[in-house]
Structures are given as C-alpha cells and as structure tokens.
Design a protein around this motif. Structure first.
Motif, PDB file in Angstrom:
ATOM      1  N   SER A   3       0.843  -1.191   0.000  1.00  0.00           N
ATOM      2  CA  SER A   3       0.000   0.000   0.000  1.00  0.00           C
ATOM      3  C   SER A   3       0.880   1.244   0.000  1.00  0.00           C
ATOM      4  CB  SER A   3      -0.908   0.003   1.228  1.00  0.00           C
ATOM      5  OG  SER A   3      -0.136   0.189   2.417  1.00  0.00           O
ATOM      6  N   ARG A   4       0.283   2.383  -0.302  1.00  0.00           N
ATOM      7  CA  ARG A   4       1.037   3.636  -0.267  1.00  0.00           C
ATOM      8  C   ARG A   4       1.569   3.900   1.146  1.00  0.00           C
ATOM      9  NH1 ARG A   4      -2.723   7.038  -1.106  1.00  0.00           N
ATOM     10  NH2 ARG A   4      -2.744   7.001  -3.374  1.00  0.00           N
ATOM     11  N   GLU A   5       0.778   3.588   2.161  1.00  0.00           N
ATOM     12  CA  GLU A   5       1.215   3.800   3.540  1.00  0.00           C
ATOM     13  C   GLU A   5       2.367   2.877   3.908  1.00  0.00           C
ATOM     14  OE1 GLU A   5       1.618   4.998   7.513  1.00  0.00           O
ATOM     15  OE2 GLU A   5       0.844   5.976   5.708  1.00  0.00           O
ATOM     16  N   ALA A   6       2.350   1.638   3.413  1.00  0.00           N
ATOM     17  CA  ALA A   6       3.451   0.715   3.679  1.00  0.00           C
ATOM     18  C   ALA A   6       4.747   1.243   3.061  1.00  0.00           C
ATOM     19  CB  ALA A   6       3.126  -0.668   3.133  1.00  0.00           C
ATOM     20  N   LEU A   7       4.660   1.750   1.825  1.00  0.00           N
ATOM     21  CA  LEU A   7       5.835   2.320   1.173  1.00  0.00           C
ATOM     22  C   LEU A   7       6.305   3.577   1.896  1.00  0.00           C
ATOM     23  CD1 LEU A   7       7.835   2.310  -1.205  1.00  0.00           C
ATOM     24  CD2 LEU A   7       6.180   3.651  -2.509  1.00  0.00           C
ATOM     25  N   ARG A   8       5.350   4.385   2.340  1.00  0.00           N
ATOM     26  CA  ARG A   8       5.722   5.612   3.064  1.00  0.00           C
ATOM     27  C   ARG A   8       6.470   5.268   4.341  1.00  0.00           C
ATOM     28  NH1 ARG A   8       4.653   8.466   7.207  1.00  0.00           N
ATOM     29  NH2 ARG A   8       3.110   6.968   7.967  1.00  0.00           N
ATOM     30  N   ARG A   9       5.981   4.264   5.079  1.00  0.00           N
ATOM     31  CA  ARG A   9       6.655   3.873   6.323  1.00  0.00           C
ATOM     32  C   ARG A   9       8.057   3.364   6.048  1.00  0.00           C
ATOM     33  NH1 ARG A   9       2.775   1.356  10.993  1.00  0.00           N
ATOM     34  NH2 ARG A   9       1.098   2.901  10.844  1.00  0.00           N
ATOM     35  N   TYR A  10       8.204   2.602   4.973  1.00  0.00           N
ATOM     36  CA  TYR A  10       9.546   2.129   4.659  1.00  0.00           C
ATOM     37  C   TYR A  10      10.467   3.309   4.360  1.00  0.00           C
ATOM     38  CZ  TYR A  10      13.573   0.271   2.374  1.00  0.00           C
ATOM     39  OH  TYR A  10      14.877   0.011   2.059  1.00  0.00           O
ATOM     40  N   GLY A  11      10.012   4.217   3.519  1.00  0.00           N
ATOM     41  CA  GLY A  11      10.862   5.335   3.122  1.00  0.00           C
ATOM     42  C   GLY A  11      11.240   6.251   4.273  1.00  0.00           C
ATOM     43  N   GLU A  12      10.341   6.405   5.237  1.00  0.00           N
ATOM     44  CA  GLU A  12      10.584   7.355   6.325  1.00  0.00           C
ATOM     45  C   GLU A  12      11.159   6.725   7.585  1.00  0.00           C
ATOM     46  OE1 GLU A  12       6.964   9.432   7.038  1.00  0.00           O
ATOM     47  OE2 GLU A  12       6.861  10.305   5.019  1.00  0.00           O
ATOM     48  N   LEU A  13      10.929   5.412   7.780  1.00  0.00           N
ATOM     49  CA  LEU A  13      11.284   4.818   9.073  1.00  0.00           C
ATOM     50  C   LEU A  13      12.332   3.719   8.997  1.00  0.00           C
ATOM     51  CD1 LEU A  13       7.687   4.458  10.576  1.00  0.00           C
ATOM     52  CD2 LEU A  13       9.319   6.326  10.943  1.00  0.00           C
ATOM     53  N   ALA A  14      12.517   3.110   7.849  1.00  0.00           N
ATOM     54  CA  ALA A  14      13.378   1.930   7.769  1.00  0.00           C
ATOM     55  C   ALA A  14      14.795   2.224   8.245  1.00  0.00           C
ATOM     56  CB  ALA A  14      13.406   1.407   6.337  1.00  0.00           C
ATOM     57  N   LEU A  15      15.400   3.290   7.743  1.00  0.00           N
ATOM     58  CA  LEU A  15      16.776   3.592   8.126  1.00  0.00           C
ATOM     59  C   LEU A  15      16.873   4.034   9.582  1.00  0.00           C
ATOM     60  CD1 LEU A  15      18.058   5.425   4.928  1.00  0.00           C
ATOM     61  CD2 LEU A  15      18.415   3.060   5.623  1.00  0.00           C
ATOM     62  N   LEU A  16      15.828   4.733  10.052  1.00  0.00           N
ATOM     63  CA  LEU A  16      15.839   5.189  11.435  1.00  0.00           C
ATOM     64  C   LEU A  16      15.818   4.031  12.417  1.00  0.00           C
ATOM     65  CD1 LEU A  16      13.363   8.226  11.223  1.00  0.00           C
ATOM     66  CD2 LEU A  16      15.867   8.278  11.269  1.00  0.00           C
ATOM     67  N   ARG A  17      15.092   2.993  12.075  1.00  0.00           N
ATOM     68  CA  ARG A  17      14.984   1.845  12.971  1.00  0.00           C
ATOM     69  C   ARG A  17      16.058   0.787  12.705  1.00  0.00           C
ATOM     70  NH1 ARG A  17       8.528   0.638  13.952  1.00  0.00           N
ATOM     71  NH2 ARG A  17       7.908   2.788  14.332  1.00  0.00           N
ATOM     72  N   SER A  18      16.820   0.967  11.650  1.00  0.00           N
ATOM     73  CA  SER A  18      17.952   0.083  11.329  1.00  0.00           C
ATOM     74  C   SER A  18      17.551  -1.388  11.231  1.00  0.00           C
ATOM     75  CB  SER A  18      19.058   0.245  12.386  1.00  0.00           C
ATOM     76  OG  SER A  18      19.514   1.577  12.425  1.00  0.00           O
TER      77      SER A  18
END
Length: 336
Positions: free
Chosen positions: A213-228
């Motif tokens: 979903s668009r929200e799933a992609l948004r979370r990846y783009g904004e949070l993935a690197l932050l949470r490592s």
C-alpha cells in the motif's frame, strides 16, 4: 395477334438456321441472363446473409445486456478498476537480452498504470541504481528500489507491485481485489508463507509477486533507516522484506477470496492444479496447502516460474481464446 406473328417468325427462322448460328444465339442469350438475372439473385442471397449476420449480432448483444442486468456487477467492477485503483509495477531485470522482460512488457506490463524496470538495459529504459548483481544481493537491491520509488513515485499510485520477470500478473483481477482495500493502511498482499522460523515468521512470496500500500511504502521510506531493521540485508529477498515491513508495523493481508481460494501463486498454474510442487512449499503452507483447480480462485492474480513463451500463451488464453456462444456473468468473490 402481333405477338403470335413475331413468335411464329422466330420459330421459322430457327428451323432454317445453321448450327453455328444457333450456338452464337445460345451464347448471347446466356450472357444476357448472366448480366441481368444473376446480380439480382446474388443481391437476394447477400441480403439473406446480412439479415442472418445482423440477427446473430442482435442476439449476442441481447445476451450480453441480459448478463449485465442480471448480475449488476459490471459497472461497479469497471469503476473500481479504471477509476479507484492505480498500480505502479516494478521489475528487476538482468543485464541485456532479457526475453522474459520483453514478453512481460508486451503483455501484462502494459496494463500497469506505471511500469518501471530496474537494472542495466537501455532497451527497457531501466533505472540503474548501481547495486551489486547476483542472488545474494537481491534483498539489498530490492530495498534500494523501494527507496527510489518512495522518493520519486510515492504519489503516482495507490499500490506498488513488485514482480519478477518470470511472473504473470492478471492486472484486472489484482485491481478488482484491491478495489475493496484501503491504500492508506499499512498493509501488503501476496501469497502468505509461514515457515515457523524465529526471525522470518511471516512474509509474502517474492516469486508470486507482492503489492505494498502507499502507507506501507511511506513507512519504509521514512522509518526503515531510522529503525535500522532494513540496513544491510543478506538473506532471501522476500524473507528480508517481510521481516523489515513487520518491524515497521506493516501487516500481511489475506488474499484468499470469499470461498477460501488462492489468488497469488508462487508456481505455474499447471503445477498448482495437480499438486506437483516442492516439499518446502507444502511445509510452509501447512494446513493451508491445497491442490487442484477447484482450490484456485476464478479470478487469480499471479503465477510464477514462466518462460517467455509461457507469458505469451497466458496472454492468448486469457484475452483471445473464446468458446463460441458462451457468455459468463461476473461473480463476486471479494470478501464484502
């Protein structure tokens, strides 16, 4: 009396006429008949054929309109597919001469709202992200592709489909399924695997294709690197994606239809139909493992492990092959 005299003179002339002259008379009479009479007969025959053809067309049109009225679903489905659901498709390809990618682009790929190829290939206008090639780097390449799509295409679609170049996607069926889903929820869909592993507990098959979903992609783009949690993946691509998204609060959605039948398939249709699949697949599916065509949805979304000619055959069977005179109505299979 005058007509009688003319006829009598004509008969007398014939009686004293040579055979050669009679042959000439016969030829002239036959030619006149062909020029004047036959076009009239042909016109009547063509008119009959046209009437028969028109009758067939009118009958077919009536049957189609009756089907549309009886099920009431055609207009709803058309609106969902055309107006409510936008899908961006992305495919990772190998370097040069990719006949599978060429078949994909010529068939189901043209039904995507946007189609992106990632790799090194000018023929496909592929996007080169300068990632390392090879199966062991596939997960890292996938994450890099997701970063690119999030950065440049987040608002271009509602859903984001990842598929291999040997996968066939029935786009109308995918859009129909997604028409009932909310792209603003953190969710992704595919063929659900559960290998009972402590890390890779739940994920969707990569080969069957999965859609974020668009929200799933948004979370990846904004949070993935932050949470490592998706920094340097080294495991299998679909498992690493599943683990990463689970850490970001992205749920796995159920893709079976309202009758419990499968829509996404990690293997070819014939192998799913007869149950000739690998043992690990049976283990991963557990009690959910089924075989036979009656276990697959009437509106399947994907099949995998196809050669380029298989992709073209799927296209022919789905979009051109028709049993004459058979009109099937639309059946609602979404969970509503």
């Amino acid at each position: 009396m005058r007509v009688y005299k003319i006829f009598n003179n004509f008969v007398l002339r014939l009686a004293f006429t040579s055979r050669l002259t009679l042959v000439v008379y016969g030829f002239v009479l036959g030619f006149v008949t062909m020029v004047i009479v036959l076009p009239h007969l042909a016109s009547n025959r063509n008119t009959g054929l046209m009437k028969g053809k028109q009758l067939q067309e009118d009958t077919l049109e009536r049957l189609l309109s009756e089907e549309k009225r009886s099920d009431g679903g055609d207009d709803r489905l058309a609106r969902a597919v055309l107006n409510r659901t936008r899908i961006l498709c992305w495919v990772m390809i190998r370097d040069g001469g990719n006949v599978k990618a060429r078949a994909l682009r010529a068939t189901w790929g043209k039904r995507c709202d946007k189609l992106l190829f990632f790799g090194i290939d000018d023929e496909f206008a592929a996007i080169d992200l300068r990632t390392q090639e090879g199966k062991r780097f596939l997960a890292a390449k996938t994450f890099t592709c997701l970063k690119y799509i999030h950065k440049y295409h987040l608002n271009d679609a509602d859903w984001f489909l990842k598929a291999d170049d040997d996968t066939y996607i029935v786009m109308e069926n995918l859009k129909y399924f997604l028409s009932e889903e909310n792209p603003e929820l953190p969710i992704y869909f595919g063929e659900f695997f559960n290998p009972y592993d402590t890390k890779y507990l739940r994920y969707n098959s990569g080969g069957a294709g999965y859609v974020l979903s668009r929200e799933a992609l948004r979370r990846y783009g904004e949070l993935a690197l932050l949470r490592s949690v998706c920094a340097d993946p080294g495991g299998p691509e679909d498992k690493e994606i599943g683990y990463c998204l689970r850490q970001l609060g992205v749920e796995i959605g159920d893709t079976t239809d309202r009758f419990g039948k499968s829509r996404f398939h990690y293997d070819r249709a014939d192998l799913h139909a007869v149950g000739d699949v690998k043992q690990w697949y049976r283990d991963f599916m557990g009690a959910r493992y089924r075989r036979g065509t009656d276990t697959m949805s009437d509106y399947p979304v994907s099949f995998h492990y196809l050669q380029h000619y298989d992709i073209h055959i799927m296209e022919f069977v789905l979009y051109r092959l028709r049993p004459h005179g058979v009109v099937k109505s639309f059946k609602e299979v979404n969970v509503v």
